[in-house]
Design a protein around this motif. Structure first.
Motif, PDB file in Angstrom:
ATOM      1  N   GLU A 157       6.666   4.900   3.094  1.00 25.69           N
ATOM      2  CA  GLU A 157       6.189   6.111   3.764  1.00 25.69           C
ATOM      3  C   GLU A 157       7.205   7.216   3.509  1.00 25.69           C
ATOM      4  OE1 GLU A 157       5.746   5.219   7.850  1.00 25.69           O
ATOM      5  OE2 GLU A 157       4.410   3.495   7.540  1.00 25.69           O
ATOM      6  N   SER A 158       6.731   8.382   3.097  1.00 27.29           N
ATOM      7  CA  SER A 158       7.671   9.442   2.783  1.00 27.29           C
ATOM      8  C   SER A 158       7.022  10.811   2.936  1.00 27.29           C
ATOM      9  CB  SER A 158       8.200   9.280   1.351  1.00 27.29           C
ATOM     10  OG  SER A 158       9.191  10.233   1.062  1.00 27.29           O
ATOM     11  N   THR A 159       7.845  11.773   3.341  1.00 25.24           N
ATOM     12  CA  THR A 159       7.421  13.171   3.462  1.00 25.24           C
ATOM     13  C   THR A 159       8.471  14.035   2.773  1.00 25.24           C
ATOM     14  OG1 THR A 159       6.386  12.701   5.591  1.00 25.24           O
ATOM     15  CG2 THR A 159       6.771  15.015   5.034  1.00 25.24           C
ATOM     16  N   PRO A 160       8.057  14.872   1.804  1.00 28.58           N
ATOM     17  CA  PRO A 160       9.033  15.718   1.118  1.00 28.58           C
ATOM     18  C   PRO A 160       9.845  16.562   2.095  1.00 28.58           C
ATOM     19  CG  PRO A 160       6.922  15.769  -0.021  1.00 28.58           C
ATOM     20  CD  PRO A 160       6.698  15.036   1.256  1.00 28.58           C
ATOM     21  N   GLU A 161      11.162  16.617   1.817  1.00 28.86           N
ATOM     22  CA  GLU A 161      12.115  17.399   2.601  1.00 28.86           C
ATOM     23  C   GLU A 161      12.307  16.873   4.023  1.00 28.86           C
ATOM     24  OE1 GLU A 161      13.778  19.408   0.868  1.00 28.86           O
ATOM     25  OE2 GLU A 161      12.432  19.331  -0.844  1.00 28.86           O
ATOM     26  N   VAL A 162      11.703  15.753   4.355  1.00 28.20           N
ATOM     27  CA  VAL A 162      11.861  15.158   5.686  1.00 28.20           C
ATOM     28  C   VAL A 162      12.578  13.816   5.595  1.00 28.20           C
ATOM     29  CG1 VAL A 162      10.680  14.258   7.728  1.00 28.20           C
ATOM     30  CG2 VAL A 162       9.845  16.350   6.610  1.00 28.20           C
ATOM     31  N   GLY A 163      12.147  12.968   4.672  1.00 27.14           N
ATOM     32  CA  GLY A 163      12.787  11.669   4.514  1.00 27.14           C
ATOM     33  C   GLY A 163      11.805  10.599   4.103  1.00 27.14           C
ATOM     34  N   SER A 164      12.336   9.397   3.887  1.00 27.73           N
ATOM     35  CA  SER A 164      11.534   8.267   3.433  1.00 27.73           C
ATOM     36  C   SER A 164      11.808   7.051   4.301  1.00 27.73           C
ATOM     37  CB  SER A 164      11.847   7.940   1.966  1.00 27.73           C
ATOM     38  OG  SER A 164      11.631   9.056   1.133  1.00 27.73           O
ATOM     39  N   LYS A 165      10.814   6.177   4.314  1.00 29.76           N
ATOM     40  CA  LYS A 165      10.925   4.936   5.079  1.00 29.76           C
ATOM     41  C   LYS A 165      10.403   3.792   4.212  1.00 29.76           C
ATOM     42  CE  LYS A 165       9.434   2.848   9.479  1.00 29.76           C
ATOM     43  NZ  LYS A 165       8.620   3.076  10.697  1.00 29.76           N
ATOM     44  N   PHE A 166      11.286   2.858   3.879  1.00 30.28           N
ATOM     45  CA  PHE A 166      10.928   1.696   3.064  1.00 30.28           C
ATOM     46  C   PHE A 166      10.929   0.473   3.981  1.00 30.28           C
ATOM     47  CE2 PHE A 166      12.169   4.774   0.018  1.00 30.28           C
ATOM     48  CZ  PHE A 166      11.562   4.446  -1.190  1.00 30.28           C
ATOM     49  N   CYS A 167       9.757  -0.165   4.105  1.00 25.85           N
ATOM     50  CA  CYS A 167       9.612  -1.339   4.966  1.00 25.85           C
ATOM     51  C   CYS A 167       9.295  -2.563   4.110  1.00 25.85           C
ATOM     52  CB  CYS A 167       8.491  -1.133   5.988  1.00 25.85           C
ATOM     53  SG  CYS A 167       8.736   0.266   7.085  1.00 25.85           S
ATOM     54  N   VAL A 168      10.002  -3.636   4.369  1.00 23.26           N
ATOM     55  CA  VAL A 168       9.748  -4.914   3.698  1.00 23.26           C
ATOM     56  C   VAL A 168       9.251  -5.886   4.763  1.00 23.26           C
ATOM     57  CG1 VAL A 168      10.701  -6.820   2.387  1.00 23.26           C
ATOM     58  CG2 VAL A 168      11.514  -4.481   1.967  1.00 23.26           C
ATOM     59  N   GLN A 169       7.972  -6.285   4.632  1.00 26.68           N
ATOM     60  CA  GLN A 169       7.388  -7.226   5.599  1.00 26.68           C
ATOM     61  C   GLN A 169       7.395  -8.620   5.005  1.00 26.68           C
ATOM     62  OE1 GLN A 169       5.900  -6.647   8.967  1.00 26.68           O
ATOM     63  NE2 GLN A 169       6.494  -8.781   8.745  1.00 26.68           N
ATOM     64  N   PHE A 170       8.211  -9.501   5.581  1.00 26.60           N
ATOM     65  CA  PHE A 170       8.266 -10.894   5.142  1.00 26.60           C
ATOM     66  C   PHE A 170       7.231 -11.701   5.937  1.00 26.60           C
ATOM     67  CE2 PHE A 170      12.459  -9.409   3.947  1.00 26.60           C
ATOM     68  CZ  PHE A 170      12.695 -10.044   2.728  1.00 26.60           C
ATOM     69  N   PRO A 171       6.716 -12.784   5.350  1.00 28.26           N
ATOM     70  CA  PRO A 171       5.827 -13.657   6.116  1.00 28.26           C
ATOM     71  C   PRO A 171       6.597 -14.475   7.136  1.00 28.26           C
ATOM     72  CG  PRO A 171       6.232 -14.607   3.952  1.00 28.26           C
ATOM     73  CD  PRO A 171       6.884 -13.249   3.944  1.00 28.26           C
ATOM     74  N   ALA A 172       5.902 -14.920   8.164  1.00 36.05           N
ATOM     75  CA  ALA A 172       6.575 -15.700   9.215  1.00 36.05           C
ATOM     76  C   ALA A 172       7.097 -17.026   8.684  1.00 36.05           C
ATOM     77  CB  ALA A 172       5.591 -15.938  10.367  1.00 36.05           C
ATOM     78  N   SER A 173       6.561 -17.490   7.549  1.00 33.05           N
ATOM     79  CA  SER A 173       6.961 -18.792   7.014  1.00 33.05           C
ATOM     80  C   SER A 173       8.387 -18.802   6.490  1.00 33.05           C
ATOM     81  CB  SER A 173       6.008 -19.212   5.892  1.00 33.05           C
ATOM     82  OG  SER A 173       5.990 -18.235   4.857  1.00 33.05           O
ATOM     83  N   VAL A 174       9.006 -17.616   6.256  1.00 31.87           N
ATOM     84  CA  VAL A 174      10.376 -17.606   5.718  1.00 31.87           C
ATOM     85  C   VAL A 174      11.421 -17.776   6.806  1.00 31.87           C
ATOM     86  CG1 VAL A 174       9.637 -16.088   3.834  1.00 31.87           C
ATOM     87  CG2 VAL A 174      10.682 -15.086   5.875  1.00 31.87           C
ATOM     88  N   VAL A 175      11.023 -17.701   8.053  1.00 32.73           N
ATOM     89  CA  VAL A 175      12.001 -17.820   9.154  1.00 32.73           C
ATOM     90  C   VAL A 175      12.614 -19.224   9.137  1.00 32.73           C
ATOM     91  CG1 VAL A 175      12.319 -17.808  11.648  1.00 32.73           C
ATOM     92  CG2 VAL A 175      10.807 -16.134  10.574  1.00 32.73           C
TER      93      VAL A 175
END
Length: 430
Positions: A410-428
């Motif tokens: 998710e990103s907005t020019p001149e505002v910033g960016s957000k990078f999300c990594v969603q792992f599956p519950a099986s990796v816990v």
């Protein structure tokens, strides 16, 4: 003894019995009663034959539903042989139906499209791949001309010219197809379509990768060769100029080294001979190490915070470290001085989530879908300043694919960016 001989012996025996009975009756009761008895016997034999002929005719009218009649005399052998023939036909029909079902199933599962047409190109049958490639529907389009269904000038020219020995490359329905018409029998033709869209895309990616890699390597090599040429031609360079050249050559050499290392990493991640080796990952310790490296890279120019409340996981420690480091490094490189970078590791109902949020320059929406492509850059001049190789997010994508995780940007020019990594519950890792 042959069947024909047995038939005639049986028939002659019956006629002989009638003649013997006629002779005995004539001897006992006179000639007229004997002849009457003989005629009655012959008529009885004739009626029996007519009866079985009629039964045979009825069976021949409905051989599949009617039961084969029992016979008498020679008819027993006839019906017995007909029964064997019928059983053989039923067995052959069952085998033929089984082979036909297998053939249809195989044709249905083929990745290539197959269309069977008559001599005037009327559709008789097609498999699901052909329906997908050409937009056909066997249920609705059967009996219609294929040229009326496939609206393509290239295909029409191919049909009109009739040069079927050469395949046709056809762009149709946002696909690239290789079409080939094969005549068979006297009044049938087969249209075979092969979808090369994906292979063309892969070939284009390969060509782009080679071109981009060559371009990325050409620049530092040009710098290094230029300085070496200057040094060889001007032996009286002062120490300051020589040291500046050496520094620039060292930077360009390190840039090439990073590029080669990233390319080797990508090759290893894509290799089927290099499966991931899950191990316990202490996420708090890992993120604290990455945070120290981030502070060193930032050199105090950014406010970097870490919130780690998520669980430990199982996965490849080196790969996960590489992916998360790339995301954090990008945030530092593309965030101006005094900007904020927040790193979060948390647990959710869907599984653990890693978030890097910055207050950087941001990314336009049209670029987000292509960020994980190799060597793709939003701003090439900006990338040269940040010393990026253009492969970081491609490495992130492949690492996450190997760990069944998703990257959300998710990103907005001149505002910033957000990078999300969603792992599956099986990796816990409990």
């Amino acid at each position: 003894m042959s069947a024909r001989l047995i038939f005639w012996i049986s028939a002659l025996l019956r006629i002989s019995l009638v003649l013997i009975a006629t002779t005995c009756a004539a001897y006992l009761w006179g000639a007229i009663p004997g002849l009457v008895l003989g005629m009655c016997g012959l008529v009885a034999l004739f009626c029996v034959q007519l009866f079985y002929l009629q039964r045979l005719a009825e069976w021949l009218d409905h051989p599949s539903s009617a039961r084969l009649p029992d016979g008498w005399g020679a008819w027993t052998d006839i019906f017995s042989r007909l029964y064997k023939i019928r059983r053989g036909d039923e067995k052959n029909q069952a085998e033929l139906a089984e082979w036909l079902a297998r053939f249809r199933q195989a044709m249905t599962l083929l990745p290539d499209g197959v269309v069977i047409m008559d001599d005037v190109l009327f559709l008789e049958w097609c498999n699901p791949a052909a329906e997908s490639h050409l937009g056909l529907s066997l249920a609705q389009d059967k009996g219609m001309r294929v040229t009326n269904l496939v609206r393509s000038p290239e295909f029409m020219d191919y049909i009109i010219l009739g040069r079927y020995e050469t395949p046709l490359t056809l762009s149709f329905r946002e696909r690239k197809l290789i079409a080939h018409i094969i005549p068979f029998e006297n009044r049938r033709q087969i249209l075979v379509t092969h979808d090369v869209t994906e292979s063309e895309r892969i070939d284009m990616m390969r060509r782009d990768f080679i071109a981009n890699a060559s371009h990325e390597l050409r620049t530092p090599l040009t710098v290094i060769n230029g300085f070496l040429e200057i040094a060889s031609m001007q032996s009286d360079l002062d120490n300051q100029t020589r040291n500046m050249h050496l520094k620039l050559m060292t930077e360009q050499g390190e840039r090439m080294q990073r590029l080669v290392e990233d390319m080797l990493t990508l090759t290893r991640l894509e290799s089927v001979d290099y499966p991931p080796r899950p191990e316990h990952i202490n996420m708090l310790a890992l993120l604290e190490q990455i945070l120290q490296e981030a502070h060193a890279l930032s050199a105090g120019k950014h406010q970097i915070s870490l919130d780690c409340s998520g669980p430990d996981i199982r996965g490849s420690n080196d790969e996960i470290r590489s992916a998360l480091t790339n995301l954090i490094t990008n945030a530092i490189r593309y965030t101006p001085e005094h900007g904020n970078i927040k790193i979060t590791w948390m647990d959710t109902a869907q599984g653990p989530k890693f978030i890097v949020q910055d207050s950087g320059i941001g990314i336009s929406t049209e670029h987000i879908s292509r960020l994980t492509e190799r060597f793709y850059r939003v701003d090439k001049s900006r990338s040269r300043e940040t010393q990026g190789t253009g492969l970081g997010l491609a490495i992130v994508k492949h690492v996450l694919l190997r760990h069944k995780a998703n990257l959300i940007i998710e990103s907005t020019p001149e505002v910033g960016s957000k990078f999300c990594v969603q792992f599956p519950a099986s990796v816990v890792d409990a």
